[in-house]
Design a protein around this motif. Sequence first.
Motif, PDB file in Angstrom:
ATOM      1  N   GLN A   1      21.335  58.741 -15.395  1.00 15.90           N
ATOM      2  CA  GLN A   1      20.934  57.588 -14.564  1.00 15.90           C
ATOM      3  C   GLN A   1      20.086  56.616 -15.239  1.00 15.90           C
ATOM      4  O   GLN A   1      20.206  55.390 -15.160  1.00 15.90           O
ATOM      5  CB  GLN A   1      20.487  57.943 -13.004  1.00 15.90           C
ATOM      6  CG  GLN A   1      21.239  58.766 -11.956  1.00 15.90           C
ATOM      7  CD  GLN A   1      20.573  58.731 -10.882  1.00 15.90           C
ATOM      8  OE1 GLN A   1      19.677  58.575 -10.569  1.00 15.90           O
ATOM      9  NE2 GLN A   1      21.242  59.456 -10.130  1.00 15.90           N
TER      10      GLN A   1
ATOM     11  N   THR B   1      17.411  48.623  -9.588  1.00 12.71           N
ATOM     12  CA  THR B   1      17.023  49.484 -10.772  1.00 12.71           C
ATOM     13  C   THR B   1      17.038  48.473 -12.105  1.00 12.71           C
ATOM     14  O   THR B   1      18.057  48.157 -12.638  1.00 12.71           O
ATOM     15  CB  THR B   1      18.233  50.260 -10.842  1.00 12.71           C
ATOM     16  OG1 THR B   1      18.360  51.078  -9.855  1.00 12.71           O
ATOM     17  CG2 THR B   1      17.570  51.393 -11.982  1.00 12.71           C
TER      18      THR B   1
ATOM     19  N   GLU C   1      27.259  56.386  -9.106  1.00 13.84           N
ATOM     20  CA  GLU C   1      26.139  56.399  -9.699  1.00 13.84           C
ATOM     21  C   GLU C   1      26.025  54.919 -10.229  1.00 13.84           C
ATOM     22  O   GLU C   1      24.729  54.299 -10.171  1.00 13.84           O
ATOM     23  CB  GLU C   1      25.770  57.182 -10.654  1.00 13.84           C
ATOM     24  CG  GLU C   1      25.585  58.583 -10.024  1.00 13.84           C
ATOM     25  CD  GLU C   1      25.060  59.724 -10.880  1.00 13.84           C
ATOM     26  OE1 GLU C   1      23.902  59.674 -11.311  1.00 13.84           O
ATOM     27  OE2 GLU C   1      25.910  60.475 -11.327  1.00 13.84           O
TER      28      GLU C   1
ATOM     29  N   ALA D   1      21.179  52.894 -16.397  1.00 12.73           N
ATOM     30  CA  ALA D   1      20.209  51.752 -15.841  1.00 12.73           C
ATOM     31  C   ALA D   1      19.873  50.978 -17.309  1.00 12.73           C
ATOM     32  O   ALA D   1      19.556  49.469 -17.055  1.00 12.73           O
ATOM     33  CB  ALA D   1      19.137  52.060 -15.593  1.00 12.73           C
TER      34      ALA D   1
ATOM     35  N   ILE E   1      18.885  56.574  -5.216  1.00 12.62           N
ATOM     36  CA  ILE E   1      18.933  55.606  -5.956  1.00 12.62           C
ATOM     37  C   ILE E   1      18.311  54.048  -5.565  1.00 12.62           C
ATOM     38  O   ILE E   1      18.670  53.798  -4.328  1.00 12.62           O
ATOM     39  CB  ILE E   1      20.207  55.178  -6.594  1.00 12.62           C
ATOM     40  CG1 ILE E   1      20.679  56.501  -7.427  1.00 12.62           C
ATOM     41  CG2 ILE E   1      20.140  53.930  -7.579  1.00 12.62           C
ATOM     42  CD1 ILE E   1      22.185  56.260  -7.922  1.00 12.62           C
TER      43      ILE E   1
ATOM     44  N   ILE F   1      23.628  51.924  -9.344  1.00 10.42           N
ATOM     45  CA  ILE F   1      22.697  51.318 -10.160  1.00 10.42           C
ATOM     46  C   ILE F   1      22.944  49.748 -10.497  1.00 10.42           C
ATOM     47  O   ILE F   1      22.058  49.029 -10.944  1.00 10.42           O
ATOM     48  CB  ILE F   1      22.590  52.142 -11.476  1.00 10.42           C
ATOM     49  CG1 ILE F   1      21.942  53.654 -10.960  1.00 10.42           C
ATOM     50  CG2 ILE F   1      21.556  51.588 -12.285  1.00 10.42           C
ATOM     51  CD1 ILE F   1      22.046  54.663 -12.073  1.00 10.42           C
TER      52      ILE F   1
END
Length: 381
Positions: free
Chosen positions: A254, A170, A273, A258, A166, A277
């Motif tokens: 993901q 992001t 995660e 985001a 990652i 992010i």
Amino acid sequence: MQIALVAGELSGDTLGADLIRSLRQYYPEAKFIGIAGPKMLAEGCETLVPIEELSVMGFVEVIKQLPRLLKLRKKIKHYFLENRPDIYIGIDAPDFNLPIEKTLKQAGIRTAHYVSPSVWAWRRGRVKYIQKANDLLLTLLPFEAAYYDPQKIIVKYVGHPLADRIPLETPVAPARQQLNLSNDKRYIALLPGSRSQEIKFLMADMLKAAEICWQRQPNVEFLIAAANEARYQQIKPFLIGAKLPIQLINGQTQTVIAAADVVLAASGTVTLEVALIKRPLVVTYRVAGFTWWLGIKVVRIPYLGLPNWLAGKKIVPEVLQDEATPENMANTMLNVLNHPEKNQELYEQYRAMHQQLRCNASEKAAAAVHELLSMKNQQFK
């Protein structure tokens, strides 16, 4: 070269796929076989049974499935005693993998375990068993090595592959463009988990919480991230008759994270995660009542969400078990959504966490496995 890898759930499947890719740099002709999910299969790993066979959570739930799981473990153990791999790598799933690793090690087969069990939180006595069962332990978190005796097991901190994969930044706009979402709306993502039982315990109340949020703030829309096709099909019936703006999206977790302003997620790897992010997060969880009661008796950590126990303090709210009502979930999500001034401090904490865990994990893990396999009588460094 034959390398056995056994993953117990989708997060382990991701770790396994990355590890296979890195191990091929050393062993391009190696055969990989074990228990694999879709990502490991895509990397060429053969699976003896579907990964869903191992994806069971909770004390009560495991007890119900125990005869089947014991039969499966016996099958895997016998297979690798008969078809001896150069190394057996158990990926998480310690209650399943450790007894197999111990038997194989006693039979002279190299063994490694990828992801330290949470010995700092509960069942600290497992340290001795882990050391007896394995030649090598690969840890994702920097503080874990301190719990093991370096004279009895080789421990390598490798960091977390998610932190490598990652990016440090992001942005929201590309994710919304990919999902055909409006930049003028506010979005809440619902992540009910990757296991069937998690959907069973959480999905209906997550949707009720979403309805409450929408009634109070009609400009909010909702995204549900299904971890895979099986979860997508399981979630679909919950949406029949839903009277709120909501989309069910398969296999793009993901991207959904985001695109969101706030994420409501079942406790697990997915909460890491979210942290990587760098989106505001509410952690939730619910299991069978007896499982929860037993858990709070034996677990010694003050938080359940990964970002909180990595930070050593509560940086994101948790709404758990009896408190995980639709009203409480909704109130907590709206409180986070409507106080964006707190996001900068959270972002800085997330970023520090990300940088600490970013260590080229899969490459380090593969190098450690290669060094172990190359070892004869010389000391492993």
